[in-house]
Design a protein around this motif. Structure first.
Motif, mmCIF file in Angstrom:
data_model
loop_
_atom_site.group_PDB
_atom_site.id
_atom_site.type_symbol
_atom_site.label_atom_id
_atom_site.label_comp_id
_atom_site.label_asym_id
_atom_site.label_seq_id
_atom_site.Cartn_x
_atom_site.Cartn_y
_atom_site.Cartn_z
ATOM 1 N N LEU A 295 0.829 -1.207 0.000
ATOM 2 C CA LEU A 295 0.000 0.000 0.000
ATOM 3 C C LEU A 295 0.865 1.259 0.000
ATOM 4 O O LEU A 295 0.526 2.254 -0.661
ATOM 5 C CB LEU A 295 -0.930 -0.009 1.213
ATOM 6 N N ALA A 296 1.986 1.217 0.723
ATOM 7 C CA ALA A 296 2.895 2.367 0.713
ATOM 8 C C ALA A 296 3.474 2.577 -0.677
ATOM 9 O O ALA A 296 3.530 3.708 -1.182
ATOM 10 C CB ALA A 296 4.018 2.156 1.731
ATOM 11 N N ALA A 297 3.894 1.486 -1.326
ATOM 12 C CA ALA A 297 4.458 1.598 -2.673
ATOM 13 C C ALA A 297 3.413 2.097 -3.663
ATOM 14 O O ALA A 297 3.709 2.925 -4.539
ATOM 15 C CB ALA A 297 5.010 0.239 -3.119
ATOM 16 N N ARG B 227 -9.975 -4.616 -1.200
ATOM 17 C CA ARG B 227 -10.655 -3.689 -0.299
ATOM 18 C C ARG B 227 -9.676 -2.682 0.311
ATOM 19 O O ARG B 227 -9.936 -1.473 0.326
ATOM 20 C CB ARG B 227 -11.392 -4.461 0.801
ATOM 21 N N ALA B 228 -8.542 -3.161 0.793
ATOM 22 C CA ALA B 228 -7.556 -2.254 1.385
ATOM 23 C C ALA B 228 -7.003 -1.303 0.340
ATOM 24 O O ALA B 228 -6.782 -0.118 0.613
ATOM 25 C CB ALA B 228 -6.425 -3.059 2.025
ATOM 26 N N SER B 229 -6.799 -1.794 -0.867
ATOM 27 C CA SER B 229 -6.233 -0.956 -1.926
ATOM 28 C C SER B 229 -7.221 0.107 -2.380
ATOM 29 O O SER B 229 -6.833 1.257 -2.618
ATOM 30 C CB SER B 229 -5.813 -1.834 -3.112
ATOM 31 N N VAL B 230 -8.483 -0.264 -2.504
ATOM 32 C CA VAL B 230 -9.505 0.719 -2.872
ATOM 33 C C VAL B 230 -9.579 1.814 -1.817
ATOM 34 O O VAL B 230 -9.627 3.009 -2.143
ATOM 35 C CB VAL B 230 -10.875 0.039 -3.068
ATOM 36 N N ASP B 231 -9.564 1.450 -0.543
ATOM 37 C CA ASP B 231 -9.608 2.461 0.510
ATOM 38 C C ASP B 231 -8.393 3.379 0.441
ATOM 39 O O ASP B 231 -8.514 4.607 0.589
ATOM 40 C CB ASP B 231 -9.660 1.792 1.881
ATOM 41 N N ALA B 232 -7.213 2.804 0.231
ATOM 42 C CA ALA B 232 -5.997 3.628 0.169
ATOM 43 C C ALA B 232 -6.054 4.599 -1.003
ATOM 44 O O ALA B 232 -5.743 5.794 -0.859
ATOM 45 C CB ALA B 232 -4.764 2.731 0.053
#
Length: 313
Positions: free
Chosen positions: A263-265, A283-288
């Motif tokens: 997610l940081a990258a 899901r985590a990527s969409v939120d980020a």
């Protein structure tokens, strides 16, 4: 909200520099994207027994189809379906590759309006996939076979041109670059010219610097730091950073523990100009990504209540 722009080098009030996009507004499948102020999340479904990350978790057809549908429902804008890993390995025939990817493409196209891409370097696979409902051909070999561009041009699809140096499914030990970013940009510019010569217009081209593909960890870190130089080519840039070895080696994390680093990258890639991120954890990527869009002023908050309501009298 801040104004978007396609002028090279112009700095927004946010302090970030937008890439000089040639054709920021795109119709891909049934969805419209404005890449001057939007980032697309591409989910990954590998129908392979030997994919580098999930190691065959979605090889079975029912699992692959369900994973693709789940990704769309979790907010993915695109779903990328692959039948052959990039990593070196035994030859897989085009017929076998088609047997793996076509049923997933057909099932997903019948159940969702999500953009469907197929990860392939074979013209015959791309042609059948487009006919079955795919909207994008994601070629990780940088048009090793230029006939692929003919198929994309004739099929009204979008083409992802990726930097890699080895022949398909061949190893390239200890890759060397004098300046990895400059050489990647020059390679992509040449291959984009090939795609254009074969009839693929600018508004159907995407570029990908190919993190980890024939590159060391330091090469991939340098590409991420200087991704704005790739974005300056003018085509939407795809950053495929999820769970890659450069993330794991930078942090000393095995594949199951690379989400935070991924997610940081992805976030750094977006603020450097990436407009598509290829990610495993949807899901985590969409939120980020949506949070980055909100910070940049490209989208409104879903709700606004904090310190806006009357307190007790």
């Amino acid at each position: 909200m801040s104004e978007s722009t396609t002028e090279p080098g112009r700095v927004e009030s946010t302090g970030f520099v937008l890439p000089p996009l040639i054709a920021p507004r795109r119709r891909i499948g049934s969805r419209t994207f404005d890449f001057s102020r939007q980032v697309a999340v591409m989910a990954i479904v590998n129908r392979t027994p030997d994919s580098f990350f999930d190691r065959g978790a979605t090889f079975a057809l029912d699992r692959a189809v369900q994973a693709a549908v789940d990704a769309a429902e979790a907010g993915a804008d695109w779903v990328d379906i692959g039948g052959v890993p990039f990593a070196p390995g035994p030859e897989l025939s085009a017929a076998d590759e088609l047997d793996r990817v076509l049923p997933v493409v057909q099932a997903l196209a019948s159940r969702s309006d999500v953009v469907i891409s197929v990860d392939t370097f074979r013209p015959e696979v791309a042609e059948r996939a487009i006919a079955a409902g795919a909207h994008v051909v994601n070629d990780t070999t940088g048009l090793h076979d230029p006939r692929l561009a003919d198929v994309v041009a004739d099929g009204d699809a979008t083409l992802v041109v990726t930097h890699s140096l080895a022949a398909p499914r061949r190893a390239l030990p200890r890759p060397h670059y004098d300046d990895v970013v400059t050489e990647v940009v020059e390679f992509l510019a040449r291959r984009v010219d090939v795609a254009r010569a074969h009839g693929v217009p600018d508004d159907r081209l995407v570029v990908d610097p190919g993190h980890d593909l024939n590159k060391s960890t330091r090469h991939s870190l340098e590409l991420t730091r200087r991704l704005s130089e790739v974005a300056a080519l003018g085509h939407p840039t795809l950053a495929a950073v999820s769970n890659k070895d450069f993330v794991g080696e930078s942090l000393g994390r095995d594949k199951p523990d690379r989400l935070a680093g991924s997610l940081a990258a992805a976030t750094v890639s977006v603020v450097q100009g990436a407009r598509i991120v290829r990610m495993h954890d949807v899901r985590a990527s969409v939120d980020a990504v949506r949070m980055v869009e909100a910070i940049l002023g490209w989208r409104d908050p879903v709700v606004e209540r904090h310190n806006l309501t009357e307190g007790p009298s």
